[in-house]
Design an enzyme around this catalytic site. Structure first.
Site, PDB file in Angstrom:
ATOM      1  N   ASN A   9       0.910  -1.258   0.035  1.00  0.00           N
ATOM      2  CA  ASN A   9      -0.092   0.026   0.125  1.00  0.00           C
ATOM      3  C   ASN A   9       0.841   1.260  -0.151  1.00  0.00           C
ATOM      4  OD1 ASN A   9       0.981   0.119   2.677  1.00  0.00           O
ATOM      5  ND2 ASN A   9      -1.171   0.180   3.585  1.00  0.00           N
ATOM      6  N   LEU A  10       2.201   0.972   0.023  1.00  0.00           N
ATOM      7  CA  LEU A  10       3.085   2.094  -0.119  1.00  0.00           C
ATOM      8  C   LEU A  10       2.988   3.399   1.153  1.00  0.00           C
ATOM      9  CD1 LEU A  10       3.451   3.155  -3.767  1.00  0.00           C
ATOM     10  CD2 LEU A  10       4.623   1.455  -2.559  1.00  0.00           C
TER      11      LEU A  10
ATOM     12  N   GLY B 252       6.533   2.083   2.593  1.00  0.00           N
ATOM     13  CA  GLY B 252       7.348   1.631   1.584  1.00  0.00           C
ATOM     14  C   GLY B 252       7.430   2.671   0.120  1.00  0.00           C
TER      15      GLY B 252
ATOM     16  N   ALA C 214       4.442  -7.109   5.117  1.00  0.00           N
ATOM     17  CA  ALA C 214       3.941  -5.961   5.554  1.00  0.00           C
ATOM     18  C   ALA C 214       3.303  -5.861   6.617  1.00  0.00           C
ATOM     19  CB  ALA C 214       2.790  -5.620   4.613  1.00  0.00           C
TER      20      ALA C 214
ATOM     21  N   TYR D   7       3.416  -5.055  19.914  1.00  0.00           N
ATOM     22  CA  TYR D   7       3.868  -5.423  18.625  1.00  0.00           C
ATOM     23  C   TYR D   7       4.375  -6.863  18.793  1.00  0.00           C
ATOM     24  CZ  TYR D   7       7.359  -6.573  15.197  1.00  0.00           C
ATOM     25  OH  TYR D   7       8.265  -7.332  14.407  1.00  0.00           O
TER      26      TYR D   7
ATOM     27  N   LEU E 182      18.637   1.153  15.584  1.00  0.00           N
ATOM     28  CA  LEU E 182      20.006   1.766  16.123  1.00  0.00           C
ATOM     29  C   LEU E 182      20.863   2.211  15.033  1.00  0.00           C
ATOM     30  CD1 LEU E 182      21.832   2.100  18.586  1.00  0.00           C
ATOM     31  CD2 LEU E 182      22.515  -0.144  18.580  1.00  0.00           C
TER      32      LEU E 182
ATOM     33  N   ARG F 215      22.122  -7.347  21.583  1.00  0.00           N
ATOM     34  CA  ARG F 215      21.258  -7.600  20.520  1.00  0.00           C
ATOM     35  C   ARG F 215      21.945  -8.649  19.447  1.00  0.00           C
ATOM     36  NH1 ARG F 215      18.151  -6.176  23.478  1.00  0.00           N
ATOM     37  NH2 ARG F 215      16.243  -4.946  23.410  1.00  0.00           N
TER      38      ARG F 215
END
Ligand code: UFG
Length: 325
Positions: free
Chosen positions: A32-33, A36, A72, A139, A188, A219
């Site tokens: 759907n931009l 992106g 997405a 999330y 980061l 990480r």
């Protein structure tokens, strides 16, 4: 195979597309931009569509795809606390639209981008795929929910899937044609590079009182090109009807925030201005991947995922002046 890359205009999706240029597969993009860029889709056909638009998704999926890859998602942990609705709508409801259209049209191969965030604060390190899903932020919750849905859709509808749990994806296309650019940026390495070249005043280090040798979070960083290589192997896995499987994608090597900053200073030969600040909500102390499954079962090897290489590639892309469209 005929493949639909959902989210191909984003950071990881676009590197996947670039890799597909060297294959025989017929590839198209659905995006759907919203975050992106059309130029990231290279020469592939782009279906501009929001996954919320179930009818349109259904009509695009009627183009006889054998496999769908789904990149997405919204990925910003901090934002997911502020606006969980946005995350549940897009990452769960819209993904369900996609899956239901696939089931209706009997498309039975699916590759899903999940995340190390599904593990939450792990009790055992490195984290292997058998550890329980205990996400600690909205999330991570959205990704764990989809993983559970996928398990049920496998059982009942025969939807074969490879789920990749990404650790910290970094780096860029070595040719600097595409790379990482989020708006706003929260990751980061791009933030460090912004601080290095004066696009921001300094890098803020979130928390220096963690229980790690230098007090900053650790990480596991994986190069985006290694990551897409795993997807090529995942695709083969599904092509060979090897069933559904979850794989971590990381290297098992950890870097603290300060160590990443030091590497960036060495690569760029510049000082990284830093500010030390309080912890960021939702950050775990240490995340390290147990990735032996991807190595032994998929035959994956992370050849580009050393910190110097990842920052070198990201820096080359970063210096490629007009990338911020
Ligand atoms: N960090 C800073 N300052 C910043 C940005 C980040 O100190 O300005 C620190 C964070 O506190 C963390 C580390 O740098 O310790 C990495 O932070 P990122 O935001 O780059 O990445 P995260 O580890 O928070 O999250 C990423 C993905 C998630 C995924 C997770 C899995 O964005 O989607 O890796 O490890 F779930």
């Amino acid at each position: 195979m005929k493949i639909l890359v959902v989210g191909g205009a984003g950071y990881i999706g676009s590197h996947m597309l670039k890799r597909f240029q060297d294959t025989e597969h017929k590839v198209e993009v659905l995006d759907n931009l919203s975050t992106g860029f059309e130029t990231n889709c290279l020469d592939f056909t782009l279906h501009k569509c929001d996954l919320a638009n179930r009818e349109k998704v259904y009509s695009i999926l009627q183009n006889n795809y054998d496999l769908v890859m789904h990149f997405a998602s919204y990925i910003n942990v901090g934002e997911s606390y502020i606006n969980p609705k946005k995350y549940y709508e897009n990452n769960v409801t819209n993904t369900l639209n996609l899956l239901d259209c696939m089931v209706d049209l009997k498309i039975s191969k699916f590759i899903f981008s999940s995340t190390a965030a599904v593990y939450g604060e792990p009790s055992l390190i490195p984290i292997d795929e058998e550890q329980p899903l205990k996400p600690v932020n909205p999330y991570g919750n959205t990704k764990a929910i989809v993983e559970n849905i996928l398990a049920d859709y496998q059982t009942t509808y025969g939807l074969n899937q490879v789920i990749f749990r990404y650790f910290n994806v970094a780096g860029a296309d070595p040719e600097a044609e595409i790379g990482e650019f989020h708006q706003p940026e929260t990751h980061l390495i791009p933030l460090i590079l912004d601080a290095v070249d004066g696009k921001r005043d300094a890098l803020t280090i979130f928390g220096t009182d963690y229980d790690t040798p230098d007090g900053t979070c650790i990480r596991d960083y994986v190069h985006v090109c290694d990551l897409v290589e795993a997807h090529i192997l995942g695709l083969k896995w599904l092509q060979e009807d090897r069933g559904s499987r979850v794989f971590n994608l990381g290297t098992g090597d950890g870097f603290s925030v300060r160590e990443v900053v030091e590497h960036a200073a060495q690569v760029t030969k510049k000082t990284v201005p830093i500010i030390e600040s309080a912890r960021r909500p939702g950050d775990c102390t240490k995340l390290l991947s147990g990735s032996s499954r991807a190595v032994s079962e998929l035959g994956w090897s992370a050849t580009r995922s050393n910190m110097k290489q990842m920052i070198t590639d990201a820096w080359r892309w970063h210096q490629n002046g007009d990338y911020k469209k």
